[in-house]
Write a protein that holds these residues in place. Structure first.
Motif, PDB file in Angstrom:
ATOM      1  N   ALA A  79       0.829  -1.196   0.000  1.00 41.35           N
ATOM      2  CA  ALA A  79       0.000   0.000   0.000  1.00 41.35           C
ATOM      3  C   ALA A  79       0.868   1.252   0.000  1.00 41.35           C
ATOM      4  CB  ALA A  79      -0.933  -0.031   1.208  1.00 41.35           C
ATOM      5  N   ASP A  80       0.216   2.392   0.201  1.00 38.60           N
ATOM      6  CA  ASP A  80       0.927   3.675   0.220  1.00 38.60           C
ATOM      7  C   ASP A  80       2.073   3.640   1.213  1.00 38.60           C
ATOM      8  OD1 ASP A  80      -0.915   4.552  -1.599  1.00 38.60           O
ATOM      9  OD2 ASP A  80      -2.130   5.669  -0.145  1.00 38.60           O
ATOM     10  N   ARG A  81       3.123   4.385   0.880  1.00 39.29           N
ATOM     11  CA  ARG A  81       4.303   4.549   1.733  1.00 39.29           C
ATOM     12  C   ARG A  81       4.954   3.203   2.065  1.00 39.29           C
ATOM     13  NH1 ARG A  81       2.214   9.256   5.999  1.00 39.29           N
ATOM     14  NH2 ARG A  81       1.677  10.803   4.389  1.00 39.29           N
ATOM     15  N   CYS A  82       4.878   2.311   1.113  1.00 39.12           N
ATOM     16  CA  CYS A  82       5.530   1.004   1.210  1.00 39.12           C
ATOM     17  C   CYS A  82       5.080   0.228   2.442  1.00 39.12           C
ATOM     18  CB  CYS A  82       7.052   1.148   1.198  1.00 39.12           C
ATOM     19  SG  CYS A  82       7.889  -0.417   0.808  1.00 39.12           S
ATOM     20  N   ARG A  83       3.785   0.197   2.671  1.00 39.17           N
ATOM     21  CA  ARG A  83       3.223  -0.645   3.731  1.00 39.17           C
ATOM     22  C   ARG A  83       2.826  -1.989   3.132  1.00 39.17           C
ATOM     23  NH1 ARG A  83      -1.387   0.527   5.388  1.00 39.17           N
ATOM     24  NH2 ARG A  83      -1.924   2.067   3.800  1.00 39.17           N
ATOM     25  N   VAL A  84       3.517  -3.034   3.527  1.00 37.74           N
ATOM     26  CA  VAL A  84       3.184  -4.379   3.055  1.00 37.74           C
ATOM     27  C   VAL A  84       1.989  -4.877   3.855  1.00 37.74           C
ATOM     28  CG1 VAL A  84       4.021  -6.727   2.753  1.00 37.74           C
ATOM     29  CG2 VAL A  84       5.586  -4.797   2.443  1.00 37.74           C
ATOM     30  N   VAL A  85       0.887  -5.173   3.155  1.00 36.99           N
ATOM     31  CA  VAL A  85      -0.347  -5.534   3.858  1.00 36.99           C
ATOM     32  C   VAL A  85      -0.757  -6.980   3.636  1.00 36.99           C
ATOM     33  CG1 VAL A  85      -1.185  -3.156   3.893  1.00 36.99           C
ATOM     34  CG2 VAL A  85      -1.758  -4.626   1.948  1.00 36.99           C
ATOM     35  N   ALA A  86      -0.176  -7.656   2.652  1.00 34.67           N
ATOM     36  CA  ALA A  86      -0.520  -9.056   2.405  1.00 34.67           C
ATOM     37  C   ALA A  86       0.575  -9.711   1.588  1.00 34.67           C
ATOM     38  CB  ALA A  86      -1.869  -9.170   1.677  1.00 34.67           C
ATOM     39  N   GLY A  87       0.619 -11.024   1.676  1.00 33.64           N
ATOM     40  CA  GLY A  87       1.610 -11.818   0.946  1.00 33.64           C
ATOM     41  C   GLY A  87       1.544 -13.245   1.462  1.00 33.64           C
ATOM     42  N   GLU A  88       2.623 -13.977   1.310  1.00 34.14           N
ATOM     43  CA  GLU A  88       2.686 -15.333   1.867  1.00 34.14           C
ATOM     44  C   GLU A  88       4.117 -15.582   2.327  1.00 34.14           C
ATOM     45  OE1 GLU A  88       0.689 -18.818  -0.016  1.00 34.14           O
ATOM     46  OE2 GLU A  88       2.754 -19.608  -0.060  1.00 34.14           O
ATOM     47  N   TRP A  89       4.272 -15.850   3.600  1.00 37.56           N
ATOM     48  CA  TRP A  89       5.598 -16.017   4.184  1.00 37.56           C
ATOM     49  C   TRP A  89       5.696 -17.355   4.906  1.00 37.56           C
ATOM     50  CZ3 TRP A  89       2.738 -11.566   4.377  1.00 37.56           C
ATOM     51  CH2 TRP A  89       3.272 -10.454   3.687  1.00 37.56           C
ATOM     52  N   TYR A  90       6.825 -18.014   4.736  1.00 37.73           N
ATOM     53  CA  TYR A  90       7.087 -19.270   5.423  1.00 37.73           C
ATOM     54  C   TYR A  90       8.115 -19.009   6.521  1.00 37.73           C
ATOM     55  CZ  TYR A  90       8.511 -24.046   6.375  1.00 37.73           C
ATOM     56  OH  TYR A  90       8.791 -25.232   6.999  1.00 37.73           O
ATOM     57  N   SER A  91       7.707 -19.223   7.758  1.00 38.43           N
ATOM     58  CA  SER A  91       8.588 -19.059   8.904  1.00 38.43           C
ATOM     59  C   SER A  91       9.349 -20.366   9.107  1.00 38.43           C
ATOM     60  CB  SER A  91       7.764 -18.721  10.154  1.00 38.43           C
ATOM     61  OG  SER A  91       8.555 -18.803  11.319  1.00 38.43           O
ATOM     62  N   TYR A  92      10.613 -20.390   8.695  1.00 38.26           N
ATOM     63  CA  TYR A  92      11.323 -21.660   8.688  1.00 38.26           C
ATOM     64  C   TYR A  92      11.709 -22.142  10.079  1.00 38.26           C
ATOM     65  CZ  TYR A  92      16.355 -20.422   9.301  1.00 38.26           C
ATOM     66  OH  TYR A  92      17.577 -20.046   9.794  1.00 38.26           O
ATOM     67  N   TYR A  93      11.678 -21.262  11.079  1.00 27.29           N
ATOM     68  CA  TYR A  93      11.977 -21.697  12.440  1.00 27.29           C
ATOM     69  C   TYR A  93      10.970 -22.738  12.939  1.00 27.29           C
ATOM     70  CZ  TYR A  93      15.158 -17.668  13.173  1.00 27.29           C
ATOM     71  OH  TYR A  93      16.189 -16.746  13.108  1.00 27.29           O
ATOM     72  N   ASP A  94       9.691 -22.524  12.601  1.00 32.39           N
ATOM     73  CA  ASP A  94       8.642 -23.389  13.141  1.00 32.39           C
ATOM     74  C   ASP A  94       7.722 -23.991  12.089  1.00 32.39           C
ATOM     75  OD1 ASP A  94       7.574 -20.924  12.539  1.00 32.39           O
ATOM     76  OD2 ASP A  94       6.827 -20.500  14.541  1.00 32.39           O
ATOM     77  N   GLY A  95       8.026 -23.767  10.802  1.00 36.40           N
ATOM     78  CA  GLY A  95       7.259 -24.397   9.741  1.00 36.40           C
ATOM     79  C   GLY A  95       5.870 -23.841   9.553  1.00 36.40           C
ATOM     80  N   VAL A  96       5.649 -22.580   9.904  1.00 35.40           N
ATOM     81  CA  VAL A  96       4.327 -21.954   9.822  1.00 35.40           C
ATOM     82  C   VAL A  96       4.279 -21.026   8.611  1.00 35.40           C
ATOM     83  CG1 VAL A  96       2.697 -20.410  10.982  1.00 35.40           C
ATOM     84  CG2 VAL A  96       3.997 -22.092  12.311  1.00 35.40           C
ATOM     85  N   THR A  97       3.174 -21.079   7.867  1.00 40.72           N
ATOM     86  CA  THR A  97       2.947 -20.171   6.745  1.00 40.72           C
ATOM     87  C   THR A  97       1.934 -19.114   7.153  1.00 40.72           C
ATOM     88  OG1 THR A  97       3.451 -21.877   5.097  1.00 40.72           O
ATOM     89  CG2 THR A  97       2.147 -19.993   4.357  1.00 40.72           C
ATOM     90  N   LEU A  98       2.231 -17.860   6.882  1.00 37.06           N
ATOM     91  CA  LEU A  98       1.346 -16.747   7.216  1.00 37.06           C
ATOM     92  C   LEU A  98       1.064 -15.912   5.976  1.00 37.06           C
ATOM     93  CD1 LEU A  98       3.717 -16.993   9.655  1.00 37.06           C
ATOM     94  CD2 LEU A  98       2.110 -15.445  10.768  1.00 37.06           C
ATOM     95  N   THR A  99      -0.103 -15.285   5.972  1.00 29.40           N
ATOM     96  CA  THR A  99      -0.471 -14.399   4.866  1.00 29.40           C
ATOM     97  C   THR A  99      -0.648 -12.952   5.315  1.00 29.40           C
ATOM     98  OG1 THR A  99      -2.804 -14.967   5.178  1.00 29.40           O
ATOM     99  CG2 THR A  99      -1.569 -16.244   3.548  1.00 29.40           C
ATOM    100  N   ALA A 100      -0.604 -12.721   6.620  1.00 28.40           N
ATOM    101  CA  ALA A 100      -0.727 -11.364   7.163  1.00 28.40           C
ATOM    102  C   ALA A 100       0.592 -10.973   7.825  1.00 28.40           C
ATOM    103  CB  ALA A 100      -1.861 -11.297   8.171  1.00 28.40           C
ATOM    104  N   PRO A 101       1.188  -9.864   7.448  1.00 26.88           N
ATOM    105  CA  PRO A 101       2.499  -9.508   7.985  1.00 26.88           C
ATOM    106  C   PRO A 101       2.502  -9.180   9.472  1.00 26.88           C
ATOM    107  CG  PRO A 101       1.628  -7.722   6.644  1.00 26.88           C
ATOM    108  CD  PRO A 101       0.719  -8.892   6.440  1.00 26.88           C
TER     109      PRO A 101
END
Length: 217
Positions: free
Chosen positions: A84-106
């Motif tokens: 979004a405006d001013r480089c605010r990341v509001v959605a995506g898909e991230w894999y947290s490799y420490y615990d094997g969890v996938t998230l879509t909200a930053p």
């Protein structure tokens, strides 16, 4: 073995600034994990005088409106992120490799300093200039330095080293040890005896891992 997501979506944005990168004379080093552990200088640690504010972080080093946190979120998203405006990341898909969890909200993610700021201070950064500590805290020149992980796993880790904390996902531990050692070598940081012993033990079971790093300038 877990492999960290390659940072591809923001390659142009993450072009290393001189402060964060190697000079042409500094060729990347490549070692086995066991050999890399042996390269780490051994020294006692001291936290005397540490303050988190000694490391200015989440700056916009390249003046493109995206601070370091946003740069990492953009780079590590497995899909094209929504910005979004001013480089605010509001959605995506991230894999947290420490615990094997996938998230879509930053909002559920922390940007972890692989070697925590307090640990860096203990290991040599107490003698650095403020500018070098800022460069360390915002190191976009090496994929292993900063990583998006679940807030829960990051806060469980806090400022611990591998002698007292490892990722809860067992399959992530060789990658984590490699990331840790690479970061310490890149920045010329030392290890204490308990940390060195823990890393050496990990390396015995991580024979396929290769440590590659470029010394930070």
């Amino acid at each position: 073995m877990i492999k960290k997501t390659v940072r591809g979506l923001a390659a142009a944005a993450l072009t290393a600034l001189p402060l964060f990168s190697a000079t042409p004379a500094q060729a990347a080093e490549a070692l086995s994990l066991a050999d890399a552990v042996r390269q780490l200088p051994l020294a006692a640690e001291s936290r005397e005088g540490y303050q988190r504010t000694s490391f200015k972080h989440w700056v916009d080093a390249d003046k493109d409106s995206c601070n370091t946190r946003m740069e990492v979120l953009i780079a590590e998203s497995r899909v094209e992120p929504t910005v979004a405006d001013r480089c605010r990341v509001v959605a995506g898909e991230w894999y947290s490799y420490y615990d094997g969890v996938t998230l879509t909200a930053p909002g559920g993610l922390d940007i972890d300093h692989t070697v925590p700021l307090a640990e860096a201070w203990d290991s040599g950064a107490s003698g650095w200039t403020a500018a070098r500590r800022e460069a360390y805290a915002n190191d976009l020149g090496a994929d292993r330095s900063l990583v998006a992980v679940t807030a829960r796993s990051n806060r469980s880790k806090s400022d611990q080293d591998p002698a007292t904390w490892l990722p809860p996902l067992a399959d992530a531990r060789c990658t984590y040890a490699t990331d840790w050692v690479s970061t310490k070598l890149r920045w010329g940081l030392s290890v204490d005896q308990a940390e060195a012993d823990a890393l050496a033990e990990l390396a015995e079971g991580c024979g396929q891992e290769t440590v590659e790093y470029e010394p930070a300038v």
